[in-house]
Every structure is written in C-alpha cells, then in structure tokens.
Write an enzyme that holds these catalytic residues in place. Structure first.
Site, PDB file in Angstrom:
ATOM      1  N   ARG A  36      11.357 -22.295  -6.786  1.00  0.00           N
ATOM      2  CA  ARG A  36      12.570 -21.554  -6.394  1.00  0.00           C
ATOM      3  C   ARG A  36      13.818 -22.101  -7.095  1.00  0.00           C
ATOM      4  O   ARG A  36      14.730 -21.331  -7.407  1.00  0.00           O
ATOM      5  CB  ARG A  36      12.757 -21.602  -4.885  1.00  0.00           C
ATOM      6  CG  ARG A  36      11.808 -20.657  -4.197  1.00  0.00           C
ATOM      7  CD  ARG A  36      12.128 -20.518  -2.741  1.00  0.00           C
ATOM      8  NE  ARG A  36      11.418 -19.372  -2.209  1.00  0.00           N
ATOM      9  CZ  ARG A  36      10.904 -19.300  -0.993  1.00  0.00           C
ATOM     10  NH1 ARG A  36      11.017 -20.319  -0.173  1.00  0.00           N
ATOM     11  NH2 ARG A  36      10.283 -18.228  -0.579  1.00  0.00           N
ATOM     12  N   LYS A 197       2.531 -10.719  10.400  1.00  0.00           N
ATOM     13  CA  LYS A 197       3.784 -10.305  11.068  1.00  0.00           C
ATOM     14  C   LYS A 197       3.727  -8.810  11.348  1.00  0.00           C
ATOM     15  O   LYS A 197       4.471  -8.008  10.764  1.00  0.00           O
ATOM     16  CB  LYS A 197       4.986 -10.638  10.179  1.00  0.00           C
ATOM     17  CG  LYS A 197       5.285 -12.120  10.127  1.00  0.00           C
ATOM     18  CD  LYS A 197       6.639 -12.378   9.497  1.00  0.00           C
ATOM     19  CE  LYS A 197       6.718 -13.776   8.971  1.00  0.00           C
ATOM     20  NZ  LYS A 197       6.408 -13.890   7.539  1.00  0.00           N
ATOM     21  N   GLY A 349       5.313 -14.963   0.362  1.00  0.00           N
ATOM     22  CA  GLY A 349       4.933 -16.328   0.011  1.00  0.00           C
ATOM     23  C   GLY A 349       3.429 -16.542  -0.057  1.00  0.00           C
ATOM     24  O   GLY A 349       2.920 -17.160  -0.990  1.00  0.00           O
ATOM     25  N   GLY A 372       9.915 -10.729   3.033  1.00  0.00           N
ATOM     26  CA  GLY A 372      10.461  -9.625   3.820  1.00  0.00           C
ATOM     27  C   GLY A 372      11.375  -8.731   2.994  1.00  0.00           C
ATOM     28  O   GLY A 372      11.341  -7.503   3.116  1.00  0.00           O
TER      29      GLY A 372
HETATM   30  P1  AMP Z   1       2.675 -12.643   6.754  1.00  0.00           P
HETATM   31  O1  AMP Z   1       3.779 -13.638   6.756  1.00  0.00           O
HETATM   32  O2  AMP Z   1       2.899 -11.486   7.645  1.00  0.00           O
HETATM   33  O3  AMP Z   1       2.332 -12.180   5.342  1.00  0.00           O
HETATM   34  O4  AMP Z   1       1.391 -13.374   7.340  1.00  0.00           O
HETATM   35  C1  AMP Z   1       0.701 -14.376   6.638  1.00  0.00           C
HETATM   36  C2  AMP Z   1      -0.316 -14.993   7.552  1.00  0.00           C
HETATM   37  O5  AMP Z   1      -1.222 -14.005   7.999  1.00  0.00           O
HETATM   38  C3  AMP Z   1      -1.182 -16.067   6.910  1.00  0.00           C
HETATM   39  O6  AMP Z   1      -0.819 -17.309   7.421  1.00  0.00           O
HETATM   40  C4  AMP Z   1      -2.600 -15.670   7.302  1.00  0.00           C
HETATM   41  O7  AMP Z   1      -3.360 -16.757   7.769  1.00  0.00           O
HETATM   42  C5  AMP Z   1      -2.377 -14.677   8.421  1.00  0.00           C
HETATM   43  N1  AMP Z   1      -3.508 -13.746   8.575  1.00  0.00           N
HETATM   44  C6  AMP Z   1      -4.093 -13.000   7.655  1.00  0.00           C
HETATM   45  N2  AMP Z   1      -5.139 -12.341   8.169  1.00  0.00           N
HETATM   46  C7  AMP Z   1      -5.205 -12.656   9.474  1.00  0.00           C
HETATM   47  C8  AMP Z   1      -6.075 -12.299  10.533  1.00  0.00           C
HETATM   48  N3  AMP Z   1      -7.105 -11.463  10.348  1.00  0.00           N
HETATM   49  N4  AMP Z   1      -5.862 -12.837  11.756  1.00  0.00           N
HETATM   50  C9  AMP Z   1      -4.826 -13.691  11.948  1.00  0.00           C
HETATM   51  N5  AMP Z   1      -3.974 -14.075  10.981  1.00  0.00           N
HETATM   52  C10 AMP Z   1      -4.159 -13.562   9.763  1.00  0.00           C
END
Ligand code: AMP
Length: 392
Positions: A36, A197, A349, A372
């Site tokens: 970054r 998220k 990320g 985001g």
């Molecule tokens: P985000 O910041 O929304 O992109 O979420 C990223 C996180 O989603 C990562 O830390 C992953 O471990 C989690 N993730 C991906 N697939 C799953 C799942 N099936 N169940 C729970 N967490 C998940």
C-alpha cells in the site's frame, strides 16, 4: 469530471494528502507488507518533484477513536524516510498547534506524516470541527485513499469541502480502470462474488443484476441465496434478515435474463477450525454441518463460466481459504483469472491475497487496492469521497 493531480498547480503549495497506509504490522511494529505504501509513492514523488510540501494523513487499523500505539503510523514514517531519502518528519498527532507549526515550517520537497487520524473519534464521525482543523494544515487537499472512498469520514470527505481538491494518481487509476470495464463491458460480463460480509454485500448485488450477464455466487454469501431458494444449509453462514432481499435479487435476475449460478456441492465441516476436515455434500446440507468451500462440481461449473466470459469482476473468496482444507475453490478461481485473456478486475483484500499466492498477477487488467470501495464502484454506485472533489 473531477480534478486530478495534474489539473492543479502545486508549486510552492502545502498539500494535505489523504492516503491509505493501512499496512499490516507484526507484534514488533514491523511492516509485513508494504504494497500500500509502494502504490502511493508515484503520487508522493510527483508532488515533491513539483515543489509542493506534503502533509500526509492516513488511518491504520481500528483504534476506535482512541490513542493506541499498536496502530501508530510511526513505522510507516521510518519506511518513508528510506524511500524518500530523509525528507520525512513525523507528527505525534494529526491536529493541534504543534502539528500546525510543523506543517507551516515544511519546505517544498519535504513531507510531514501525521499520526493515525482514527486516534480521534471525530474522524469516523465526519466531525466538521475536526475536518476544519485538518484543513488548516494545507492549501490544497488531494485524496488518494481509494480503499476508504466509500466512507464519509472527516479526512476523506469533510475536509474536501473546505479546500480546493483533486484526486491522486492511485484514486484516478482505480476509477478509470473499474469504470472502464463496468460502463461499457465486453460481454458476457461475469461477476464472481464471495466472502462473508453478507449484509454489506447483498444490497450491492441488486446493482450487479443491472450490469452483469452472469453472477457466480460462492463463499459465505452463497448460503443466504441457497436458503432463499429452499435449499437446506445446515449451520452454514446465513443472514436471515437478508433472505427476502436475496429472493428479490433472484427474481429480478430471472426477469432480466441474468444467469445466477449458485453452488451445487460444498466442502463442509462440523467445526470452524483451521485443521477441520472437509466432507463433500451435494444439495441439502445436514444439520450440524457448515459449508466452508465450494465443491468440485461447482468449481467446474464456475470455471466453465469464466472460460465463456469476456470481462470478469471478482470480489471475495469462494471459501474459508485461510484453512488449508478449504482453499481449493478460491485457488482454482484465482488461477483461472490469471490465465483469463479478457479484462478482469479483482478487488477485496482476501481475493487479492489469494491471487497473489497462486501466481504472477501482471496479466490481470486491474487488481484493486480497495475492497468495499471497489465493490461499490463495480456495482455502478458512485463513491461519496470522489463526488465531493472539485470539478475540472
Ligand atoms: P469478505 O471480507 O466479505 O470478502 O469476507 C472474507 C472472508 O470470508 C474470509 O475471511 C473467508 O474466510 C470468509 N469466508 C469465505 N467463505 C466462507 C464460508 N463458506 N463460510 C464462512 N466464511 C467464509
């Protein structure tokens, strides 16, 4: 059109530059990944070469409005001293008399890095008094913090109302690249969405239905949609409050002829732990099991859609890729995107970390520095911290 760094005369001026120096630090305060900071150097060097003096501000981590040395930007100042051959000073705060004096005494070609703006709760509250104290430090404001451009904070939004403003090189590059694909994509445009998220991302999915030809939904996101479709999801991650929204999105997609592809098989586990063993489940997931990765049939289906795509946007891992046994879905998609010949944009990320792990990303059209913010822009929404920048 928004003013860019090249549209303004910075010669002899003091510039307040908002950047995203939210870098990972180890327990000794050593920067473990300086990507970054390195991405920001072209903007900094350009401004210094054009005879500006620079007051740089950033957030780091989530200190929640309190001074917490764990989140100090001092390690970044030490890094910058090396990169910019000693022309860097550090201020122990980001507002106040001492900081103002330090800013005033800067000579052209010199840099003052301010302490973490999130040590003050007023930053995230977009407090106007706090914003005016930041504005006091400079003649011109440049925002290059793409990663926080979707959040109206004092240093990303409030201050832009008070000074002549422009976007920096990184921000400009992000906007041009993402809008370049989204506004006029080579079709079919395939969006791959994952991550955890769910409540943040689902509303944006509504917009994707207006933009994309195909939506591949994996990761934790998928289970809310699967449940909305009547599939049993066991103890997988679900946002029950968003089931209705998911239903609406699925209906809208059908109406518009947008193909939504949900997983048909998963790797599941009883517990959420790094050493968990995966069990493959097709269709309904029994009680007590949670889906932690997409299964091999789903991977095949997703790869076929990627092959047929002419443009791709990807945000969010397809499984809990941090756990050894549940990384395959994300890794296979990442490999396919590296090989993809059309324009692909990768944001978030985790997706960026996953793709960096599997190979050289130089062939990818655009790897975004924001999560985001890039998702919001990809979905066709504008970013408030860009909108507030002075027009040309
Ligand atoms: P985000 O910041 O929304 O992109 O979420 C990223 C996180 O989603 C990562 O830390 C992953 O471990 C989690 N993730 C991906 N697939 C799953 C799942 N099936 N169940 C729970 N967490 C998940």
């Amino acid at each position: 059109m928004k003013q860019t760094i090249k549209d303004i005369d910075v010669n002899g001026k003091r510039v307040l530059l908002r950047v995203d120096f939210n870098v990972p630090l180890d327990e000794n305060g050593v920067i473990t990944d300086a990507t970054r900071i390195n991405m920001e150097l072209p903007t900094i060097k350009y401004l210094l070469m054009h005879n500006a003096s620079l007051v740089i501000c950033s957030h780091l981590g989530r200190p929640d409005g309190e001074v917490n040395k764990k989140y100090s930007l001092f390690p970044v100042a030490k890094y910058l001293v090396k990169e910019l051959v000693g022309r860097v000073f550090f201020a122990n705060d980001c507002i106040g008399e001492d900081v103002e004096n330090k800013a005033k005494s800067l000579k052209p070609g010199e840099v003052l890095l301010l302490e973490n703006v999130r040590f003050h709760k007023e930053e995230e509250e977009n407090d106007p008094v706090f914003a005016s104290k930041l504005a006091k430090l400079a003649d011109i404001y440049i925002n290059d913090a793409f990663g926080t451009a979707h959040r109206k904070h004092a240093s990303t939004y409030g201050v832009a109302k008070l000074l002549p403003s422009a976007v920096g090189f990184l921000m400009g590059k992000e906007i041009t690249a993402i809008k370049g694909v989204i506004d006029n994509p080579e079709r079919p445009l395939v969006a791959i969405l994952g991550g955890a998220k769910v409540s943040d991302k689902i509303p944006l999915l509504n917009n994707f239905v207006n933009k994309c030809d195909t939506l591949l939904i994996g990761g934790g996101m998928a289970f809310t949609f699967l449940k909305a479709n009547g599939v049993k999801v066991g103890s997988s991650l679900v946002d029950d409050e968003k089931i209705e929204v998911a239903k609406e999105i699925l209906a809208k997609a059908k109406e518009r002829g947008v193909k939504v592809v949900l997983p048909v098989d998963y790797l599941c586990s009883k517990e959420f732990s790094p050493n968990a063993k995966g069990v493959r489940v097709k269709g309904d997931i029994p009680e007590g099991l949670q889906g932690l990765d997409i299964g091999k049939t789903t991977i095949k289906i997703f790869l076929k859609e990627i092959k047929n795509a002419n443009s791709i946007i990807w945000n969010g891992p397809l499984g809990v890729f941090e756990f050894k046994g549940f990384a395959k879905g994300t890794t296979e998609i990442a490999k396919a995107i590296i090989k993809f010949k059309g324009k692909a944009i990768v944001g978030g990320g985790d997706s960026v970390a996953a793709i960096n792990k599997v190979g050289d990303t130089a062939s990818i059209y655009h790897v975004s520095s924001g999560g985001g913010a890039s998702l919001k822009l990809m979905s066709g929404e504008s970013l408030p911290c860009v909108e507030i920048i002075s027009n040309k």
